[in-house]
Scaffold this motif. Structure first.
Motif, PDB file in Angstrom:
ATOM      1  N   THR A   8      -8.502  -4.765  -0.333  1.00 34.01           N
ATOM      2  CA  THR A   8      -8.973  -3.388  -0.513  1.00 34.01           C
ATOM      3  C   THR A   8     -10.112  -3.116   0.456  1.00 34.01           C
ATOM      4  N   GLU A  13     -13.823  -1.284  -6.416  1.00 34.27           N
ATOM      5  CA  GLU A  13     -12.538  -1.768  -6.917  1.00 34.27           C
ATOM      6  C   GLU A  13     -12.527  -3.293  -6.954  1.00 34.27           C
ATOM      7  N   GLN A  43       0.848  -1.194   0.000  1.00 34.67           N
ATOM      8  CA  GLN A  43       0.000   0.000   0.000  1.00 34.67           C
ATOM      9  C   GLN A  43       0.880   1.240   0.000  1.00 34.67           C
ATOM     10  N   GLY A  83      -4.788   2.476  -2.776  1.00 32.35           N
ATOM     11  CA  GLY A  83      -5.547   3.108  -1.697  1.00 32.35           C
ATOM     12  C   GLY A  83      -5.305   4.600  -1.550  1.00 32.35           C
ATOM     13  N   GLU A 109      -3.957  -3.106  -0.826  1.00 30.53           N
ATOM     14  CA  GLU A 109      -4.508  -1.773  -1.132  1.00 30.53           C
ATOM     15  C   GLU A 109      -3.526  -0.937  -1.949  1.00 30.53           C
TER      16      GLU A 109
END
Lengths: 225, 271
Positions: free
Chosen positions: A163, A168, A54, A134, A131
């Motif tokens: 996620t 998504e 992420q 993100g 993610e």
């Protein structure tokens, strides 16, 4: 999980989505039970597994090209071959002209694209994504969804995508795992009934997408209540 | 006038006023006709014109040990002490920064040695290593080592674990993680210590030269000799030369730093 499958894990924050990835990736040991890859328990970082974090993990002291070439460098791939594959990856991602740029000069979306390419250039069989988009704005995110799906159609890696963004998950995945609030348990495993290849823009306008979203939102909503 | 030119003009003006005041105030008598009673006594601070004259003399071949030879000796000792100190400090910082047990074992020794004022070691170092180059290098090293060590140690500890993980997932072995993640990460911290290091190396060398006598040469020797002969002009020559040496070396390091850390946004705009 099946081979070549794209699985998304959604759930409220703190439910242990990332922990699952870290266990598959061998970064943390499971407190109970076991994680097996091809029938063997995971101990340490397994080969053939790529991980996109992420957080921005592009090496700031390396140029775009040298970041993408990292995995090949680690594997001792000869320089000529390395250059060829990096060039191809750069072209695929539309990063031409930025090969010699340092990450500090790039936008967040471009840096994450470099991180994704860096992972894909060594051809992992399993791709773990925590993610990865993100921190990006919706526009950049959707662009990267299209790119990820394109790359995935070409290779069909097994993907585990964590996620908290339901749309998504529906856009990308074959199956969606919905987790409960802390302590996280699997609440539901849902097969996404949308045909492939998917067009990330048109998809969102379709009725089928709306149905999927409605169903899953209802289930997920119970966890936020 | 651009901002840059304005700043430059002010700097120049301040320099002219200071040097002019120095020259003038050391020339006029506070009490007329009484010998020795100047506004500022040139016996203690000399005068710019006298300093320039002495510099020209010391730079000529009329003297046995010219100012150039002395400056060269000081620069040489400083650079050697700096190089040895930086390389050993970096290696030790890296080793201890990545090994918790080693760090815990050595912690009390490092703290103890570092809290010792290094100046106090000068006589001992002279006793062991004599008056020559080696003693001055050791002295500079004993200061530089710790500055670089502590910075590198911090840097090696604060490497982002996610960078190490992502390298691991890309197939890096321990040696590759060291060379592609930990060393470049730590280097950014090490570089922050280089400018103070060179200044401290210079301090160490000059203190060593105070004791070193003529065999050691160097600008520190000129300072001590000037004290012995109560020659303020020579002392000023030595101090100004040391100042120039310090500035040039610090600028050189800044150049290297900007080149090697060009990936950092704060260095991006500079050439």
């Amino acid at each position: 999980m099946f081979d070549q499958e794209f699985v998304a894990i959604v759930g409220p924050s703190g439910c242990g989505k990332s922990t699952i990835l870290n266990m598959i990736g061998g970064l943390v040991a499971p407190s109970a039970g076991a994680i097996e890859l091809d029938g063997r328990p995971v101990a340490g970082t397994p080969p053939g597994v790529g991980y996109v974090f992420q957080k921005d993990t592009v090496f700031p002291w390396r140029t775009v090209a040298r970041n993408i070439g990292l995995g090949l460098e680690y594997r001792g791939v000869a320089e000529a071959e390395r250059e060829r594959r990096v060039r191809e990856a750069v072209r695929l991602a539309g990063l031409e002209g930025f090969e010699e740029a340092f990450p500090a000069t790039l936008s967040g979306g471009m840096r994450q694209r470099v991180a994704l390419l860096r992972t894909l250039v060594v051809d992992p069989e399993i791709l773990l994504m925590d993610e990865p988009f993100g921190a990006l704005d919706t526009h950049t995110k959707i662009g990267l969804h299209a790119e990820l799906l394109n790359l995935w159609e070409a290779r069909h890696q097994t993907v585990v995508f964590v996620t908290h963004d339901l749309s998504e998950a529906i856009t990308l995945a074959d199956r969606i795992v919905v987790m409960t609030r802390r302590p996280g348990r699997v609440k539901l495993v849902h097969a996404v009934g949308l045909p492939r290849p998917r067009d990330v823009i048109k998809l969102r306008e379709s009725e089928a997408y709306g149905r999927e979203y409605g169903q899953l939102w209802h289930v997920l909503g119970e966890e936020f209540a | 006038m651009s901002e840059r030119a304005r700043v430059l003009a002010w700097r120049l003006a301040i320099l002219v006023v200071l040097v002019g005041a120095w020259e003038w105030l050391t020339a006029i008598k506070a009490v007329s006709k009484t010998p020795g009673l100047y506004w500022i006594d040139p016996f203690f601070v000399s005068r710019p014109s006298a300093i320039v004259r002495r510099f020209a003399y010391l730079a000529s071949d009329q003297v046995r040990l010219s100012i150039w030879a002395m400056a060269l000796s000081t620069v040489q000792s400083t650079l050697w002490g700096f190089l040895v100190g930086v390389s050993t400090g970096f290696a030790a910082g890296l080793a201890l920064g990545r090994n918790d047990r080693l760090a815990r074992i050595f912690e009390p020794y490092i703290i103890a040695f570092n809290s010792l004022p290094r100046i106090a070691l000068v006589p001992l170092i002279t006793m062991i290593f004599g008056f020559g180059l080696l003693a001055k290098i050791v002295l500079a090293w004993s200061i530089v080592f710790f500055i670089v060590f502590f910075n590198t140690f911090q840097g090696a500890r604060s490497v982002d674990p996610d960078l190490i993980h992502s390298a691991r997932f890309l197939g890096a072995n321990d040696r590759q993680i060291m060379s592609t993640v930990i060393v470049p990460s730590a280097l950014a911290w090490t570089f922050a210590s280089l400018t103070p290091s060179i200044s401290f190396a210079l301090i160490g060398v000059v203190v060593g030269e105070f004791l070193g006598g003529e065999s050691g040469g160097g600008l520190g020797y000129l300072i001590i000799q000037s004290l012995g002969t109560l020659n303020a002009a020579d002392m000023m020559v030595a101090l100004l030369t040391l100042g120039v040496i310090g500035i040039v070396m610090a600028l050189g390091i800044k150049q290297v730093e900007a080149r090697l850390l060009r990936w950092r946004p704060e260095y991006r705009s500079r050439p």
